[in-house]
Design a protein around this motif. Structure first.
Motif, PDB file in Angstrom:
ATOM      1  N   ALA A  27      86.516  24.572  33.864  1.00 16.85           N
ATOM      2  CA  ALA A  27      86.691  23.362  33.053  1.00 16.85           C
ATOM      3  C   ALA A  27      86.486  23.675  31.575  1.00 16.85           C
ATOM      4  O   ALA A  27      87.282  23.255  30.726  1.00 16.85           O
ATOM      5  N   ALA A  28      85.436  24.423  31.250  1.00 16.81           N
ATOM      6  CA  ALA A  28      85.171  24.790  29.854  1.00 16.81           C
ATOM      7  C   ALA A  28      86.297  25.653  29.305  1.00 16.81           C
ATOM      8  O   ALA A  28      86.769  25.440  28.177  1.00 16.81           O
ATOM      9  N   THR A  29      86.752  26.602  30.102  1.00  8.88           N
ATOM     10  CA  THR A  29      87.823  27.492  29.668  1.00  8.88           C
ATOM     11  C   THR A  29      89.134  26.724  29.536  1.00  8.88           C
ATOM     12  O   THR A  29      89.925  26.986  28.625  1.00  8.88           O
ATOM     13  N   ALA A  30      89.365  25.754  30.410  1.00 16.77           N
ATOM     14  CA  ALA A  30      90.589  24.947  30.327  1.00 16.77           C
ATOM     15  C   ALA A  30      90.640  24.161  29.014  1.00 16.77           C
ATOM     16  O   ALA A  30      91.714  24.004  28.428  1.00 16.77           O
ATOM     17  N   LEU A  31      89.484  23.686  28.545  1.00 20.58           N
ATOM     18  CA  LEU A  31      89.462  23.006  27.246  1.00 20.58           C
ATOM     19  C   LEU A  31      89.871  23.968  26.136  1.00 20.58           C
ATOM     20  O   LEU A  31      90.618  23.603  25.229  1.00 20.58           O
ATOM     21  N   MET A  32      89.392  25.199  26.232  1.00 22.46           N
ATOM     22  CA  MET A  32      89.745  26.206  25.229  1.00 22.46           C
ATOM     23  C   MET A  32      91.234  26.555  25.307  1.00 22.46           C
ATOM     24  O   MET A  32      91.882  26.763  24.281  1.00 22.46           O
ATOM     25  N   LEU A  47      93.421  33.853  22.978  1.00 21.34           N
ATOM     26  CA  LEU A  47      93.155  34.134  24.397  1.00 21.34           C
ATOM     27  C   LEU A  47      92.029  35.149  24.549  1.00 21.34           C
ATOM     28  O   LEU A  47      91.184  35.027  25.446  1.00 21.34           O
ATOM     29  N   GLN A  48      91.999  36.148  23.671  1.00 22.35           N
ATOM     30  CA  GLN A  48      90.918  37.130  23.700  1.00 22.35           C
ATOM     31  C   GLN A  48      89.586  36.469  23.367  1.00 22.35           C
ATOM     32  O   GLN A  48      88.559  36.780  23.978  1.00 22.35           O
ATOM     33  N   ALA A  49      89.591  35.530  22.430  1.00 23.60           N
ATOM     34  CA  ALA A  49      88.366  34.804  22.076  1.00 23.60           C
ATOM     35  C   ALA A  49      87.879  33.972  23.261  1.00 23.60           C
ATOM     36  O   ALA A  49      86.670  33.851  23.483  1.00 23.60           O
ATOM     37  N   ILE A  50      88.797  33.420  24.037  1.00 23.55           N
ATOM     38  CA  ILE A  50      88.424  32.642  25.223  1.00 23.55           C
ATOM     39  C   ILE A  50      87.709  33.550  26.223  1.00 23.55           C
ATOM     40  O   ILE A  50      86.668  33.196  26.769  1.00 23.55           O
ATOM     41  N   VAL A  51      88.261  34.729  26.462  1.00 23.43           N
ATOM     42  CA  VAL A  51      87.632  35.690  27.379  1.00 23.43           C
ATOM     43  C   VAL A  51      86.249  36.085  26.850  1.00 23.43           C
ATOM     44  O   VAL A  51      85.272  36.106  27.598  1.00 23.43           O
ATOM     45  N   ASP A  52      86.169  36.379  25.553  1.00 24.02           N
ATOM     46  CA  ASP A  52      84.888  36.753  24.950  1.00 24.02           C
ATOM     47  C   ASP A  52      83.853  35.646  25.112  1.00 24.02           C
ATOM     48  O   ASP A  52      82.689  35.910  25.436  1.00 24.02           O
ATOM     49  N   CYS A  53      84.261  34.405  24.887  1.00 17.95           N
ATOM     50  CA  CYS A  53      83.340  33.275  25.036  1.00 17.95           C
ATOM     51  C   CYS A  53      82.874  33.130  26.482  1.00 17.95           C
ATOM     52  O   CYS A  53      81.699  32.862  26.736  1.00 17.95           O
ATOM     53  N   ALA A  54      83.782  33.331  27.422  1.00  9.31           N
ATOM     54  CA  ALA A  54      83.401  33.241  28.838  1.00  9.31           C
ATOM     55  C   ALA A  54      82.405  34.333  29.192  1.00  9.31           C
ATOM     56  O   ALA A  54      81.434  34.088  29.906  1.00  9.31           O
ATOM     57  N   VAL A  55      82.629  35.533  28.696  1.00  9.81           N
ATOM     58  CA  VAL A  55      81.706  36.645  28.970  1.00  9.81           C
ATOM     59  C   VAL A  55      80.322  36.326  28.396  1.00  9.81           C
ATOM     60  O   VAL A  55      79.308  36.494  29.064  1.00  9.81           O
ATOM     61  N   ASN A  56      80.288  35.841  27.160  1.00 10.07           N
ATOM     62  CA  ASN A  56      79.013  35.566  26.499  1.00 10.07           C
ATOM     63  C   ASN A  56      78.302  34.334  27.064  1.00 10.07           C
ATOM     64  O   ASN A  56      77.103  34.358  27.286  1.00 10.07           O
ATOM     65  N   ALA A  57      79.038  33.259  27.273  1.00  8.94           N
ATOM     66  CA  ALA A  57      78.416  31.998  27.681  1.00  8.94           C
ATOM     67  C   ALA A  57      78.140  31.922  29.175  1.00  8.94           C
ATOM     68  O   ALA A  57      77.126  31.371  29.589  1.00  8.94           O
ATOM     69  N   GLN A  58      79.015  32.467  29.979  1.00  4.63           N
ATOM     70  CA  GLN A  58      78.883  32.331  31.426  1.00  4.63           C
ATOM     71  C   GLN A  58      78.218  33.544  32.086  1.00  4.63           C
ATOM     72  O   GLN A  58      78.004  33.552  33.279  1.00  4.63           O
ATOM     73  N   GLN A  59      77.945  34.561  31.317  1.00  2.00           N
ATOM     74  CA  GLN A  59      77.382  35.810  31.823  1.00  2.00           C
ATOM     75  C   GLN A  59      78.193  36.341  33.016  1.00  2.00           C
ATOM     76  O   GLN A  59      77.671  36.572  34.101  1.00  2.00           O
ATOM     77  N   VAL A  60      79.481  36.496  32.773  1.00  2.00           N
ATOM     78  CA  VAL A  60      80.379  37.060  33.783  1.00  2.00           C
ATOM     79  C   VAL A  60      80.964  38.348  33.218  1.00  2.00           C
ATOM     80  O   VAL A  60      80.916  38.596  32.020  1.00  2.00           O
ATOM     81  N   GLU A  63      86.400  41.145  33.758  1.00  2.00           N
ATOM     82  CA  GLU A  63      87.404  40.899  34.806  1.00  2.00           C
ATOM     83  C   GLU A  63      87.272  39.480  35.357  1.00  2.00           C
ATOM     84  O   GLU A  63      88.270  38.791  35.566  1.00  2.00           O
ATOM     85  N   GLU A  64      86.023  39.042  35.602  1.00  2.00           N
ATOM     86  CA  GLU A  64      85.810  37.676  36.081  1.00  2.00           C
ATOM     87  C   GLU A  64      86.271  36.671  35.025  1.00  2.00           C
ATOM     88  O   GLU A  64      86.867  35.647  35.368  1.00  2.00           O
ATOM     89  N   ALA A  65      86.008  36.965  33.765  1.00  2.00           N
ATOM     90  CA  ALA A  65      86.431  36.081  32.680  1.00  2.00           C
ATOM     91  C   ALA A  65      87.951  35.970  32.644  1.00  2.00           C
ATOM     92  O   ALA A  65      88.497  34.882  32.413  1.00  2.00           O
ATOM     93  N   LYS A  66      88.650  37.075  32.882  1.00  2.00           N
ATOM     94  CA  LYS A  66      90.121  37.037  32.902  1.00  2.00           C
ATOM     95  C   LYS A  66      90.625  36.216  34.088  1.00  2.00           C
ATOM     96  O   LYS A  66      91.614  35.493  33.973  1.00  2.00           O
ATOM     97  N   GLU A  67      89.937  36.321  35.234  1.00  2.00           N
ATOM     98  CA  GLU A  67      90.295  35.501  36.396  1.00  2.00           C
ATOM     99  C   GLU A  67      90.082  34.026  36.088  1.00  2.00           C
ATOM    100  O   GLU A  67      90.911  33.181  36.441  1.00  2.00           O
ATOM    101  N   ILE A  68      88.951  33.716  35.437  1.00  2.00           N
ATOM    102  CA  ILE A  68      88.660  32.333  35.066  1.00  2.00           C
ATOM    103  C   ILE A  68      89.721  31.838  34.091  1.00  2.00           C
ATOM    104  O   ILE A  68      90.209  30.707  34.201  1.00  2.00           O
ATOM    105  N   LEU A  69      90.107  32.680  33.132  1.00  2.00           N
ATOM    106  CA  LEU A  69      91.160  32.303  32.185  1.00  2.00           C
ATOM    107  C   LEU A  69      92.461  32.002  32.920  1.00  2.00           C
ATOM    108  O   LEU A  69      93.125  30.999  32.637  1.00  2.00           O
ATOM    109  N   ASN A  70      92.840  32.842  33.868  1.00  2.00           N
ATOM    110  CA  ASN A  70      94.073  32.605  34.624  1.00  2.00           C
ATOM    111  C   ASN A  70      93.998  31.298  35.404  1.00  2.00           C
ATOM    112  O   ASN A  70      94.966  30.536  35.445  1.00  2.00           O
ATOM    113  N   SER A  71      92.834  31.031  36.030  1.00  2.00           N
ATOM    114  CA  SER A  71      92.654  29.757  36.742  1.00  2.00           C
ATOM    115  C   SER A  71      92.731  28.593  35.771  1.00  2.00           C
ATOM    116  O   SER A  71      93.346  27.571  36.064  1.00  2.00           O
TER     117      SER A  71
END
Length: 149
Positions: A27-32, A47-60, A63-71
């Motif tokens: 949901a957070a990534t979808a807003l981004m 898109l790279q910033a979205i992955v970076d934010c997911a890695v930093n904020a979600q502690q993933v 690769e998981e961040a890229k999967e979350i981005l795709n979802s």
């Protein structure tokens, strides 16, 4: 008879559950993602910033961040409104968490070194839907700009 009528006219009871960590991350990534697409110029830096934010904020992991981005890209494409994402976030995060998310959204907007008027408008709408006031909106922007310097 009266009980039958009450059941007939009452709203159906629906099960409502809090989103799990992955649903919240999507949901957070979808807003981004919505933000990255609002100016009709989806930038690889965003898109790279979205992955970076997911890695930093979600502690993933990355690769998981890229999967979350795709979802999130799939969910964002099917989305009819921002509300379906902000509702999940409002159920799960406190004000501080929502403000941190807004800061990450600003980081995505700043990734291409410019803030488009449509991006700023969308961020303001997201802040409103997250029940963040103007001061919290501006603080998130200031922290994001300071982090980029």
């Amino acid at each position: 008879m009266i009980e039958s009528l009450k059941k007939l006219f009452s709203a159906p009871e629906t099960e409502h559950h809090k989103p799990d960590a992955r649903q919240l991350a999507i949901a957070a990534t979808a807003l981004m993602v919505q933000l990255s697409q609002v100016d009709n110029d989806e930038d690889e830096r965003e898109l790279q910033a979205i992955v970076d934010c997911a890695v930093n904020a979600q502690q993933v992991t990355r690769e998981e961040a890229k999967e979350i981005l795709n979802s999130a890209l799939e969910k964002a494409a099917d989305a009819t409104s921002l509300y379906e994402f902000t509702e999940q976030i409002n159920e799960s995060l406190d004000q501080e968490g929502k403000q941190a998310l807004l800061e990450n959204i600003w980081l995505v907007a700043l990734a291409d070194n410019r803030i488009d008027k449509y991006e700023e408008h969308l961020i303001r709408r997201i802040a409103d839907l997250l029940h963040l006031n103007h001061r919290e909106f501006m603080q998130a922007r200031y922290r994001a700009e300071s982090a980029r310097s």
